[in-house]
Structure formats: C-alpha cells, structure tokens
Design an enzyme around this catalytic site. Structure first.
Site, PDB file in Angstrom:
ATOM      1  N   ASP A 517      48.737 -27.947 -14.904  1.00  0.00           N
ATOM      2  CA  ASP A 517      49.242 -26.738 -15.539  1.00  0.00           C
ATOM      3  C   ASP A 517      48.802 -26.752 -17.000  1.00  0.00           C
ATOM      4  O   ASP A 517      48.284 -27.761 -17.479  1.00  0.00           O
ATOM      5  CB  ASP A 517      50.767 -26.715 -15.407  1.00  0.00           C
ATOM      6  N   THR A 519      50.762 -25.110 -20.054  1.00  0.00           N
ATOM      7  CA  THR A 519      51.853 -25.264 -21.005  1.00  0.00           C
ATOM      8  C   THR A 519      52.658 -26.528 -20.728  1.00  0.00           C
ATOM      9  O   THR A 519      53.200 -26.703 -19.640  1.00  0.00           O
ATOM     10  CB  THR A 519      52.793 -24.042 -20.956  1.00  0.00           C
ATOM     11  N   ASP A 718      55.237 -28.851 -14.888  1.00  0.00           N
ATOM     12  CA  ASP A 718      56.474 -29.127 -15.605  1.00  0.00           C
ATOM     13  C   ASP A 718      57.600 -29.508 -14.660  1.00  0.00           C
ATOM     14  O   ASP A 718      58.682 -29.874 -15.088  1.00  0.00           O
ATOM     15  CB  ASP A 718      56.884 -27.941 -16.487  1.00  0.00           C
TER      16      ASP A 718
END
Length: 830
Positions: A517, A519, A718
């Site tokens: 990912d 972020t 995340d």
C-alpha cells in the site's frame, strides 16, 4: 473495644502497610500498625478471635499476630504460623527487586532479603503446558506428552518452572550415575587380566551385586522411560521411548532371568565360568545416558524460550499513578484507561499510552529492534516495556492488560512457537512409520546374527539387536522443525517482526510478488495539509477548512487527522456533522446544518453526481503529478474547492524495495490514490508496477488473479482497510506503529511499520527454513548411517561392532545437536 497485638514478620514499611490494609478489610475493624515497635492497635465493634485475625494475615503473607501480656511482656505463645496461601495461576516477586525481575511460582520469602514475596499482578491465568514436538497437546500440569512421551514444557515459560524440571532431572541423574558407575566398573573389570574382583568373590555373586545396584536406576531414576514406553504401546503412538523401553527392558529382564534360572539358557549364552552373560551394565548405562540426554535437552530447550522470557521480563509490576495531583505507587492491574502516570528516568513504561506532559527519549529496541532511542514529545505514543531515558514525563493510559502491544507480542510469539510448519508434516509422517520399521530391523538383526554370527552367536545377536533399538531414536527428527521455529519466532520478535504461525515463516521464503500500500507503508503515514483552496465566492478557505474538519472529526483515515491538525493550527472552530458516512476507498459525506458535504476523490464526486469544473480539475492534476494527494470538497453536490495533502516517502523505502527486488521479488503498489500520484511514487521508487484508485475489493480481485497465475503473493498494508486483501494473500503483512496492528488478518506484523521489516522477514524466513532442512539432514542422516552400523554392517570388513551404551550416548547427543543447530539462529544476521 480496643486491643494491642504484636505482629511478627514485618521487615519494612511496605510490610507495615500491607498488614494494616489487610486488617482493615475485616468488617468492623479499624487498625493502626506501627513497624517499631511491631504492633497493631485494633479498634473493633465486636470481639474478634485471634485465630480469625491470624487466618486473614496468613492469606497475605508470612505474618504472625499475637497478644501482649498485661505487663507488656511478649511471652504469650504465638499463634501457629500458617504457610502463605498460593494464588492459582499467579507468579511472585520480591517487592525490593533484590534479584531484578526474577519471579517465583510459589509464595514464600525472598532468598536475598527475606521479605515476603508478593503476587505479580500481571499474571492471572492458569499455567498451561505443551509438548515441543506436538503443540496440539495442552495440559494443566507438568507431565509427559501422551503422543511422544517427551516432557511437557510451559506454554508461557517461567524460569522457575523450567528450573524445577531441570533440577529434578539433575537430581535423578546424580543418583543414577552413583548406582550405574559401580555396575559399569564391575562389568568392565572382566577385561582386566586376573580380575582382582574375582579374588574377593565369584562372578555369580558380582552379578547379584549388579542386580541390586540396578534396581534404583530401573525402578526410580529412569522408571519414567518405561512408563512412557508402555503408554506409547497402549496408544500405539510409537516413539523414542518405545525403543528405549523395549531395548533396556529386554536387557534387564534377560539378566534377571539369567540370575534366577540360568539352566534354561543354551550354552552359547554362558561364560567360560558357567554363568549366563548379564546385561545390567548395558541396561543401566543406556538408561542413565538417555537421562543425561533429557537433562541436556531440558537445558538447551530453555534457551530456545529466551526471547519470550526477555519479553516477559519487560513488563513492570508497578507504576506511579497521579490522582488529584498526588503521586502514588500502584500495582499494574490497578491502572485504568485514562489514568495519568508518572514515568521517571530509567524506568520501564508500564502500559501503552500517550505522552501528556513533558518529553523524553525512549529505548524501544526490544520492541522495534532499533538500537537508537526515539525522541517522544506531547501527543506521541509510548509502549509498555520500553525504557525511558533521562527525563521524567506524564503519560495518559490508552491500553492496559492484554490490549498492550507487549501483551500482544508475547501472545503471538507463544502461539507461533507452538505452531507447526507444513514441512513438519513430512517429519511426522516419517516418524509414524519409523518405530515399527526399527523394531522389525532389530528382529531381523537378531535372527541374522543368531544364524550366521560367530560364537557365542546369541550373545552377538542380543547385543546388536539392542544397539539397533537404542540408536534409532526418532526424537531428533521430531525436534528438527519446532526447535528452529521457536528460535526463529523469538529472533523475529526481538527485531520487531511478529509472526503469527510457523506456516507464515515457511511461505514467506517462497514469495515472488509483494503488494504494498502507499499511505503508511511506503510513506510515513503522517500526512500534512499543504493548502485548502476555495473556488467559490460564497465560501472562504477558512469556511472550507471548518467544513472539512467537521467531516473528518468522525473519520479514522490517516488523512483525516491531517486536516484536523490544520484546523487546530489556524484556530478554526467547527461544528458536528449529522448523518456522517465513510465510503470505503472514496471519502466521507455528512450534513452540516442545511448543507450536504462530501470530501473525497473523483469516484466519490461521480457517485454523488457532483461535476468537477475544468479549472479545478487542471489544478488538481498538476498537484497529483507531483505525488501529492488531493481530495475534492463538494457542497450540495457542487465542487467548490479542494485540499492538498502530502505524505513524505520513508527514507528507508527505496533501499528496502531494492533489496527485495535483488532477491527476485516483484514489488507492486496498489493504492486508493489517484493515477497521477501513484505514478509519481512508482517512478520515484522504481517499482515493478502499480495500480491506482483501488478499492479493497479491487485489491482482493487483483491478488486472486496473480495467484491464479501461480504466483506466491505477499500483501503489506495498514491492516485495517486492507483486511480482505491481507487475508487472501499467501502472506498478509500488517504495517504500523504496532499499537493498531491487525493481528487477525495478517500472518506477519511489523511493529515499526517499515519496509525494511519485510526484507528482514524474508531473510529470517530463509534462515529458518535452511536451519530446518539442516536439522532434518542431521536427524535422518544420523539414523540412516547409525542403524546399519548398529546392526553390524561393518563387522564383516572391519570387525567393528557398536556397543548399545555408545549407541545410547550417540542417540542422546543427536537430539542435543539438533537443538544446538537451531540455537545458531539467535546469532543470524537478518
């Protein structure tokens, strides 16, 4: 009524406080206790017996309460001192910490200062025990594995529990050696010309001496091996103790019959003196050497749990709580969420929380694996077990008990250490067939030697058959995988790599595609607002800032916090929105008074039918091409402006990606961000590919496509929005600071949330799998070579035979060699 008593057993003010508090828990009692003199002044509503007072105090420690004589002399007989009551599932420690963080499994006195040990408030569950070879076996008390017969070990290792087992084995070993050594000397004396022992008494009598000396060895120190062998036969879970029990048992019983009824044996079994050959020395030496092997294994096995022990020691037992401005030392379990705690220089942080006042540097090496202390200021997160630097600060409690990161790490390490890797299935399958085959080989060996062997043929047959049974122990084969996994998982935990199970370790070594990912994974995950621009005469930039902050106040997205911080910096107040809704992968919507607000990407604008003006679109594209994230702001389905947010790429990301690519792993980025931003990041890091504007279901579908092509896919995210993709991937890797890790959806969690952690996890996986294969080669190779030698394969050419005693010694050290090889992982560079 008032009464004064003498209290024995108090050695410090802590004891005085404990006695006073304990007495005041009795209904109708008001007590004041002094240390010098050691007295308790008790005011009671009704008369309370001395026995009842003693019972209450004995439950809290080794204290004795007694009455004073009328003259103040203390001559009255003291009430009998009762042993401290053990609390089920608790461990105990000295409140003075004389031996550091050492804990004990029973109440009593500190061996250093003599103070009463107090129960640890961080442990509150019944101890469980498992088998190192069969983790599915879980028992409430120490004993033997019902499958393989090995000693059970604590699932949550406590040094004292392991010490008790080890000390018990050592004591038995000493006794066994004391009785076995004379037997060995008597038996070996036959090799001495003009044997001096025969001048004392005849061989037949010396055989009876050997018999007498063997009884403590067979029926006390090593009886456990026969019990395990018998259980293994009844359950048909044949294992190493089956072979040991049969081999040593046959040798000992044969010798007993040789003493009692020697006339039933053929002449080939008899010595030149007319006595039957006895094998008391073989039986006792074999059993003693196996016991030695158990001692060495217990000692070595304790080292494999060192990582968990070190983690357990990180948790402090107490903390300084601030209540109404006053500081008070309390037990850990007395801390609640929201409490303010004072952390002094050099102290361990007691729970997970946030710095409320002050700043300091924190040593997080045992959690993140990074040796350099991290500077923390107001608002930063701190983790239980990490060590404060040279400044004092006040923290607010966020997580307690099992919620803390340290507790989660310990739980993950324990669980992973007990799990089985797929490669172990092969070892288990081999072990299942191994014992019956060995027994058959032993029988065939006896028959061949009895028919074709030199005289005395039956003696040769017996000795070689026993050697085959003893040397072919499958213990080393069974230990090959779990030992390496246990050490590897501990090694990972010390480097901030939390591994959910052994299967994850094995699969990580086979990964050829890594999906990451953007972020919080590639970037720092701490975005900041560059600007909020309005394209409306009706709404100023401050108006948009207030509306954006109002929307994001209920959002958990990392970008939301950036806008809230921006509004706070500009001292802009905002109201609460109604009908808030977060649309995954697109943005957020809500109502503010009469306005319908929407903040998100182009997909969200299309969903609410809000047209994006060309001038706004052009400015947004320019910002996105620079790798920045832009969200459109729409009011009543009309785009009136946008917010520009930037998130710096982590300094370690590029090097980590290059390292993974060198190892043949294809690194791709799947992000919910726009095409321009994704392209800019991909080009900066030289990724092997990227896909933008990906919703969670899109990531899931792309992973399925890659897997259908035969790829082994790892997904790093995340751990929250990416949960479906993390679960679908062959290996799910949760990234983050460790306080919000997605343990359920990820197989591996990186505490620091750094791509370097993935490279380390890949390296660790490689080291562990190589170590397992080495262990299997040691175990299988040893048996493949050892069995033919024990059967006498070298005798026709070299005239060499393998003594059953040497076979027993080699068998014991084979298991230790596997453990020792596994322990090398602790020094591996990852």
């Amino acid at each position: 009524m008032k009464q004064t008593y003498i209290v024995d057993g108090m050695s410090c003010n802590g004891c005085r406080t404990k006695v006073e508090n304990t007495l005041n828990t009795i209904e109708g009692v008001k007590a004041e206790v002094t240390l010098n003199p050691p007295q308790a002044n008790i005011e009671m509503e009704e008369s309370i017996s001395l026995t009842h007072l003693q019972d209450v105090l004995s439950a809290k420690g080794n204290y004795t309460i007694r009455t004073m004589s009328c003259c103040g002399n203390n001559n009255q007989a003291a009430a009998p001192k009762k042993p401290a009551v053990a609390i089920k599932g608790a461990t105990y420690y000295c409140p003075m910490h004389c031996e550091g963080d050492k804990t004990y499994i029973k109440p009593g006195d500190c061996p250093v200062c003599g103070m009463d040990l107090v129960p640890s408030t961080t442990v509150n569950k019944q101890a469980k025990y498992t088998c190192p070879m069969h983790p599915e076996v879980i028992k409430d008390q120490l004993g033997d594995c019902p499958i393989c017969g090995m000693d059970l070990v604590p699932m949550e290792p406590e040094a004292d529990e392991e010490d008790i087992t080890l000390k018990k084995l050592i004591r038995k070993l000493k006794i066994s050696v004391a009785f076995t050594l004379p037997i060995f000397i008597i038996a070996m004396s036959e090799m001495i010309p003009n044997n001096p022992l025969y001048q004392i008494m005849d061989l037949n009598y010396w055989n009876w001496v050997q018999f007498a000396l063997s009884i403590p060895v067979v029926f006390y120190t090593c009886w456990l091996f026969f019990e395990r062998a018998w259980r293994s036969i009844l359950s048909w879970n044949l294992n190493m103790f089956t072979l040991i029990g049969i081999g040593a048992g046959v040798a000992w019983l044969f010798s007993v019959f040789a003493l009692l009824v020697p006339d039933i044996f053929p002449d080939q079994f008899k010595t030149h003196l007319g006595t039957v050959y006895v094998y008391f020395e073989a039986a006792t030496v074999i059993l003693t050497l196996v016991l030695l092997g158990q001692v060495l294994e217990a000692r070595a096995h304790g080292k494999t749990n060192s990582a968990i022990k070190e983690l357990l020691k990180l948790a402090p037992n107490k903390a300084i709580k601030i209540t109404d401005g006053k500081e008070q030392e309390v037990a850990i379990d007395a801390i609640l969420k929201g409490d303010l705690l004072r952390v002094k220089p050099g102290e361990k942080i007691p729970v997970d929380g946030t710095i409320h006042e002050g700043e300091s540097t924190i040593d997080e090496a045992m959690i993140s694996g990074e040796p350099i202390p991290v500077t923390k200021k107001v608002g930063d997160k701190v983790i239980a077990g990490t060590i404060n630097g040279n400044k004092s600060f006040i923290m607010r409690t966020d997580k307690i008990g099992s919620e803390t990161l340290l507790a989660q790490i310990i739980q993950m390490v324990e669980t992973a250490s007990r799990s089985k890797a797929p490669i172990q299935k092969m070892a288990d399958k081999i072990s299942g067939y191994f014992v019956p085959i060995v027994v058959m080989v032993s029988v065939v060996t006896f028959i061949v030697w009895a028919i074709y062997g030199p005289n005395p043929a039956y003696v040769y047959a017996m000795v070689n058959a026993l050697a085959v049974l003893i040397i072919a122990c499958p213990c080393a084969l069974g230990l090959a995988t779990p030992m390496a996994v246990m050490v590897g998982v501990g090694k990972g935990a010390k480097n901030g790599i939390l591994i959910k199970n052994a299967e994850a370790l094995e699969k990580m070594n086979k990964i050829d595609v890594l999906i990451i990912d953007k972020t919080g994974t590639i970037t720092e995950g701490k975005p900041s607002v560059e600007e909020i621009k309005s394209h409306s005469q009706e709404y100023t930039e401050n108006d948009l800032t207030a509306q954006i902050a109002a929307l994001n106040a209920q959002s958990e997205h990392p970008l939301a916090q950036a806008t809230l911080n921006y509004a706070k910096e500009k001292n802009i107040d905002f109201k609460a929105v109604q009908k808030f809704e977060a649309i995954t992968g697109k943005g957020v919507i809500g109502d503010l008074e009469q306005l319908q607000l929407a903040l998100g990407n182009q997909s969200l604008m299309e969903q609410i039918d809000a047209e994006i003006p060309q001038d706004i679109s052009k400015e947004v594209n320019t910002a996105q091409q620079k790798g920045k994230t832009v969200s459109y702001m729409a009011i009543n389905k009309k785009v009136v402006g946008y917010v520009v947010i930037s998130d710096k790429i982590k300094t370690t990301s590029k090097a980590a990606i290059q390292q993974l690519q060198k190892e043949g792993i294809k690194v791709m980025m799947f992000t919910g961000d726009n095409e321009a931003t994704a392209k800019a990041v991909s080009e900066t890091l030289n990724l092997d590919g990227y896909k933008a504007q990906m919703l969670p279901q899109h990531k899931l579908e792309e992973i399925k496509i890659l897997q259908a092509e035969g790829k082994k896919v790892a997904m790093a995210g995340d751990g929250i929005n990416d949960a479906p993709a993390l679960s679908q991937a062959d290996i799910g890797i949760a990234m983050g600071t460790g306080t919000d890790v997605a343990i359920e959806s990820a197989a591996i969690t990186l505490v620091k949330g750094d791509l370097n952690g993935i490279a380390k996890a890949k390296s660790l996986s490689h080291h562990v799998m190589r170590n397992i294969k080495e262990n299997l080669v040691f175990a299988l190779g040893y048996n493949i070579i050892g069995i033919p030698i024990a059967a006498g394969a070298l005798y026709p050419v070299f005239g060499m035979l393998l003594s059953p005693m040497i076979a027993a010694l080699a068998m014991s050290f084979s298991s230790v060699s596997v453990i020792a090889n596994s322990l090398r992982l602790k020094n591996a560079k990852i």
